[in-house]
Motif scaffolding. Structure first.
Motif, PDB file in Angstrom:
ATOM      1  N   PRO A 278       0.821   6.598  -1.815  1.00 55.17           N
ATOM      2  CA  PRO A 278       0.601   8.009  -1.493  1.00 55.17           C
ATOM      3  C   PRO A 278       1.631   8.514  -0.477  1.00 55.17           C
ATOM      4  O   PRO A 278       2.045   7.771   0.430  1.00 55.17           O
ATOM      5  CB  PRO A 278      -0.810   8.027  -0.896  1.00 55.17           C
ATOM      6  CG  PRO A 278      -1.460   6.789  -1.415  1.00 55.17           C
ATOM      7  CD  PRO A 278      -0.366   5.782  -1.565  1.00 55.17           C
ATOM      8  N   SER A 279       2.066   9.746  -0.624  1.00 56.41           N
ATOM      9  CA  SER A 279       3.119  10.289   0.232  1.00 56.41           C
ATOM     10  C   SER A 279       2.739  10.291   1.703  1.00 56.41           C
ATOM     11  O   SER A 279       3.593  10.058   2.567  1.00 56.41           O
ATOM     12  CB  SER A 279       3.496  11.702  -0.219  1.00 56.41           C
ATOM     13  OG  SER A 279       2.367  12.546  -0.157  1.00 56.41           O
ATOM     14  N   GLU A 280       1.450  10.494   2.011  1.00 54.10           N
ATOM     15  CA  GLU A 280       1.058  10.510   3.416  1.00 54.10           C
ATOM     16  C   GLU A 280       1.256   9.134   4.064  1.00 54.10           C
ATOM     17  O   GLU A 280       1.584   9.033   5.252  1.00 54.10           O
ATOM     18  CB  GLU A 280      -0.385  11.005   3.609  1.00 54.10           C
ATOM     19  CG  GLU A 280      -1.458  10.147   2.964  1.00 54.10           C
ATOM     20  CD  GLU A 280      -1.786  10.542   1.544  1.00 54.10           C
ATOM     21  OE1 GLU A 280      -2.825  10.079   1.066  1.00 54.10           O
ATOM     22  OE2 GLU A 280      -1.026  11.300   0.924  1.00 54.10           O
ATOM     23  N   VAL A 281       1.108   8.075   3.289  1.00 56.28           N
ATOM     24  CA  VAL A 281       1.336   6.721   3.809  1.00 56.28           C
ATOM     25  C   VAL A 281       2.821   6.526   4.094  1.00 56.28           C
ATOM     26  O   VAL A 281       3.209   5.987   5.137  1.00 56.28           O
ATOM     27  CB  VAL A 281       0.819   5.661   2.814  1.00 56.28           C
ATOM     28  CG1 VAL A 281       1.225   4.261   3.242  1.00 56.28           C
ATOM     29  CG2 VAL A 281      -0.687   5.762   2.656  1.00 56.28           C
ATOM     30  N   VAL A 282       3.671   6.972   3.182  1.00 49.33           N
ATOM     31  CA  VAL A 282       5.119   6.852   3.368  1.00 49.33           C
ATOM     32  C   VAL A 282       5.554   7.648   4.587  1.00 49.33           C
ATOM     33  O   VAL A 282       6.342   7.156   5.424  1.00 49.33           O
ATOM     34  CB  VAL A 282       5.871   7.324   2.100  1.00 49.33           C
ATOM     35  CG1 VAL A 282       7.375   7.333   2.335  1.00 49.33           C
ATOM     36  CG2 VAL A 282       5.514   6.454   0.911  1.00 49.33           C
ATOM     37  N   VAL A 283       5.068   8.873   4.730  1.00 48.95           N
ATOM     38  CA  VAL A 283       5.424   9.714   5.879  1.00 48.95           C
ATOM     39  C   VAL A 283       4.969   9.044   7.173  1.00 48.95           C
ATOM     40  O   VAL A 283       5.718   8.983   8.160  1.00 48.95           O
ATOM     41  CB  VAL A 283       4.832  11.131   5.733  1.00 48.95           C
ATOM     42  CG1 VAL A 283       5.004  11.928   7.015  1.00 48.95           C
ATOM     43  CG2 VAL A 283       5.475  11.858   4.555  1.00 48.95           C
ATOM     44  N   ARG A 284       3.769   8.521   7.189  1.00 48.98           N
ATOM     45  CA  ARG A 284       3.245   7.857   8.381  1.00 48.98           C
ATOM     46  C   ARG A 284       4.107   6.651   8.750  1.00 48.98           C
ATOM     47  O   ARG A 284       4.440   6.446   9.926  1.00 48.98           O
ATOM     48  CB  ARG A 284       1.798   7.413   8.141  1.00 48.98           C
ATOM     49  CG  ARG A 284       1.036   7.125   9.407  1.00 48.98           C
ATOM     50  CD  ARG A 284      -0.459   6.906   9.176  1.00 48.98           C
ATOM     51  NE  ARG A 284      -1.112   8.113   8.672  1.00 48.98           N
ATOM     52  CZ  ARG A 284      -1.755   8.207   7.495  1.00 48.98           C
ATOM     53  NH1 ARG A 284      -1.871   7.176   6.710  1.00 48.98           N
ATOM     54  NH2 ARG A 284      -2.295   9.344   7.116  1.00 48.98           N
ATOM     55  N   GLU A 285       4.511   5.872   7.767  1.00 47.85           N
ATOM     56  CA  GLU A 285       5.379   4.710   8.017  1.00 47.85           C
ATOM     57  C   GLU A 285       6.727   5.152   8.573  1.00 47.85           C
ATOM     58  O   GLU A 285       7.265   4.509   9.469  1.00 47.85           O
ATOM     59  CB  GLU A 285       5.562   3.909   6.741  1.00 47.85           C
ATOM     60  CG  GLU A 285       4.327   3.142   6.293  1.00 47.85           C
ATOM     61  CD  GLU A 285       4.497   2.481   4.942  1.00 47.85           C
ATOM     62  OE1 GLU A 285       5.545   2.706   4.276  1.00 47.85           O
ATOM     63  OE2 GLU A 285       3.570   1.754   4.539  1.00 47.85           O
ATOM     64  N   MET A 286       7.263   6.230   8.034  1.00 44.03           N
ATOM     65  CA  MET A 286       8.552   6.737   8.531  1.00 44.03           C
ATOM     66  C   MET A 286       8.441   7.196   9.976  1.00 44.03           C
ATOM     67  O   MET A 286       9.338   6.972  10.786  1.00 44.03           O
ATOM     68  CB  MET A 286       9.040   7.876   7.643  1.00 44.03           C
ATOM     69  CG  MET A 286       9.482   7.419   6.266  1.00 44.03           C
ATOM     70  SD  MET A 286       9.822   8.777   5.109  1.00 44.03           S
ATOM     71  CE  MET A 286      11.115   9.663   5.957  1.00 44.03           C
ATOM     72  N   ARG A 287       7.338   7.836  10.324  1.00 39.79           N
ATOM     73  CA  ARG A 287       7.144   8.289  11.706  1.00 39.79           C
ATOM     74  C   ARG A 287       6.992   7.120  12.647  1.00 39.79           C
ATOM     75  O   ARG A 287       7.488   7.136  13.768  1.00 39.79           O
ATOM     76  CB  ARG A 287       5.894   9.180  11.787  1.00 39.79           C
ATOM     77  CG  ARG A 287       6.078  10.537  11.175  1.00 39.79           C
ATOM     78  CD  ARG A 287       4.836  11.369  11.318  1.00 39.79           C
ATOM     79  NE  ARG A 287       5.008  12.663  10.664  1.00 39.79           N
ATOM     80  CZ  ARG A 287       4.030  13.414  10.237  1.00 39.79           C
ATOM     81  NH1 ARG A 287       2.772  13.026  10.399  1.00 39.79           N
ATOM     82  NH2 ARG A 287       4.280  14.567   9.669  1.00 39.79           N
TER      83      ARG A 287
END
Length: 81
Positions: free
Chosen positions: A69-78
């Motif tokens: 899910p995109s929110e997981v990817v965004v969270r990992e990037m942050r």
């Protein structure tokens, strides 16, 4: 509304248009409009069918794949920063 002027139409085509207008109980002008609308609707339907075929092919190619899910990817990037 816009107007169209069609030049260099063969006599046979004009006569066929007149016969078709009579058969459909329309004026020649109304028949001309109907034919243009029909031709453009057929083209639009072909475009829709091509689009659906392309999207179906993409879905088939992606079938069975698991996506993050995109929110997981965004969270990992942050979290990396």
């Amino acid at each position: 509304m816009a107007q169209l002027l069609v030049r260099n139409v063969s006599d046979d085509t004009v006569e066929a248009l007149k016969r078709r207008a009579i058969a459909n109980q329309r004026s020649v002008e109304a028949e001309h409009r109907a034919l243009l609308e029909l031709a453009l609707e057929v083209e639009r339907q072909k475009q829709v069918e091509r689009f659906r075929a392309e999207t179906d092919a993409i879905r088939a190619a992606q079938k069975g794949r698991v996506f993050t899910p995109s929110e997981v990817v965004v969270r990992e990037m942050r979290d990396e920063n």
